[in-house]
Design a protein around this motif. Structure first.
Motif, PDB file in Angstrom:
ATOM      1  N   ARG A  63       0.848  -1.196   0.000  1.00 11.66           N
ATOM      2  CA  ARG A  63       0.000   0.000   0.000  1.00 11.66           C
ATOM      3  C   ARG A  63       0.881   1.241   0.000  1.00 11.66           C
ATOM      4  NH1 ARG A  63      -0.369   2.017   5.390  1.00 11.66           N
ATOM      5  NH2 ARG A  63       0.753   0.660   6.799  1.00 11.66           N
ATOM      6  N   HIS A  64       0.256   2.374  -0.182  1.00 13.84           N
ATOM      7  CA  HIS A  64       0.997   3.630  -0.076  1.00 13.84           C
ATOM      8  C   HIS A  64       1.305   3.839   1.395  1.00 13.84           C
ATOM      9  CE1 HIS A  64       2.540   7.579  -0.635  1.00 13.84           C
ATOM     10  NE2 HIS A  64       2.251   7.556  -1.929  1.00 13.84           N
ATOM     11  N   THR A  65       2.571   4.002   1.726  1.00 13.72           N
ATOM     12  CA  THR A  65       2.976   4.107   3.123  1.00 13.72           C
ATOM     13  C   THR A  65       2.770   5.499   3.697  1.00 13.72           C
ATOM     14  OG1 THR A  65       5.243   4.714   2.554  1.00 13.72           O
ATOM     15  CG2 THR A  65       4.753   2.349   2.771  1.00 13.72           C
ATOM     16  N   GLY A  66       2.718   6.509   2.834  1.00 14.09           N
ATOM     17  CA  GLY A  66       2.671   7.885   3.315  1.00 14.09           C
ATOM     18  C   GLY A  66       4.033   8.385   3.763  1.00 14.09           C
ATOM     19  N   ILE A  67       5.079   7.614   3.494  1.00 15.66           N
ATOM     20  CA  ILE A  67       6.436   7.965   3.915  1.00 15.66           C
ATOM     21  C   ILE A  67       7.161   8.646   2.763  1.00 15.66           C
ATOM     22  CG2 ILE A  67       8.674   7.040   4.654  1.00 15.66           C
ATOM     23  CD1 ILE A  67       7.060   4.719   5.958  1.00 15.66           C
ATOM     24  N   THR A  68       7.805   9.762   3.068  1.00 13.80           N
ATOM     25  CA  THR A  68       8.630  10.471   2.094  1.00 13.80           C
ATOM     26  C   THR A  68      10.064  10.450   2.588  1.00 13.80           C
ATOM     27  OG1 THR A  68       6.807  11.924   1.475  1.00 13.80           O
ATOM     28  CG2 THR A  68       9.028  12.674   0.921  1.00 13.80           C
ATOM     29  N   LEU A  69      10.972  10.025   1.715  1.00 17.06           N
ATOM     30  CA  LEU A  69      12.399  10.001   2.017  1.00 17.06           C
ATOM     31  C   LEU A  69      13.069  11.158   1.298  1.00 17.06           C
ATOM     32  CD1 LEU A  69      12.936   6.174   1.471  1.00 17.06           C
ATOM     33  CD2 LEU A  69      12.681   7.354   3.665  1.00 17.06           C
ATOM     34  N   ARG A  70      13.821  11.957   2.042  1.00 14.61           N
ATOM     35  CA  ARG A  70      14.543  13.069   1.422  1.00 14.61           C
ATOM     36  C   ARG A  70      15.826  12.527   0.805  1.00 14.61           C
ATOM     37  NH1 ARG A  70      14.907  16.918   5.446  1.00 14.61           N
ATOM     38  NH2 ARG A  70      16.954  16.176   6.013  1.00 14.61           N
TER      39      ARG A  70
END
Length: 116
Positions: A63-70
């Motif tokens: 699923r879409h985790t909602g996590i953004t990695l810079r």
């Protein structure tokens, strides 16, 4: 009283494929690894990647985790990911808040990559 966020956990069905993705392709800094879980980053909140051992956990894989990695040097990094076969759900694009792409791990968990 809540002091801080400890971690966020993403569930996977194929732990060996997840190891390759998170450690070798994304090159996340490994903090610790066990038989059914890996933890990345240290010194603050971590990202856990855990084998889905129950039906409830398996339902959360893919699923879409909602996590953004810079990401530093996001253009080069996205080219590297493409070269190693990482699936992009959304290609690298310029947006009002910077450059961003969305990638999928082998189980279909989605992560945003951003340069800011």
């Amino acid at each position: 009283m809540v002091e801080a966020m400890k971690n966020v956990v993403v569930f996977v069905r194929d732990f060996e494929a997840a190891k390759r993705f998170y450690k070798e392709q994304l090159k996340l800094p490994l903090a610790q690894e066990g038989v059914t879980m890996m933890e990345f980053f240290s010194g603050g909140a971590t990202l856990g990647v855990a084998m889905a051992l129950t039906d409830e956990a398996a339902a959360l894989a893919g699923r879409h985790t909602g996590i953004t990695l810079r990401v530093k040097d996001i253009d080069d990094f996205c080219r590297e990911l493409t070269d190693t076969g990482v699936r992009f759900e959304q290609p690298l694009e310029q947006s009002p808040w910077g450059k961003m792409a969305v990638v999928a791990d082998p189980d279909g968990n989605l992560f945003a990559l951003a340069d800011r």
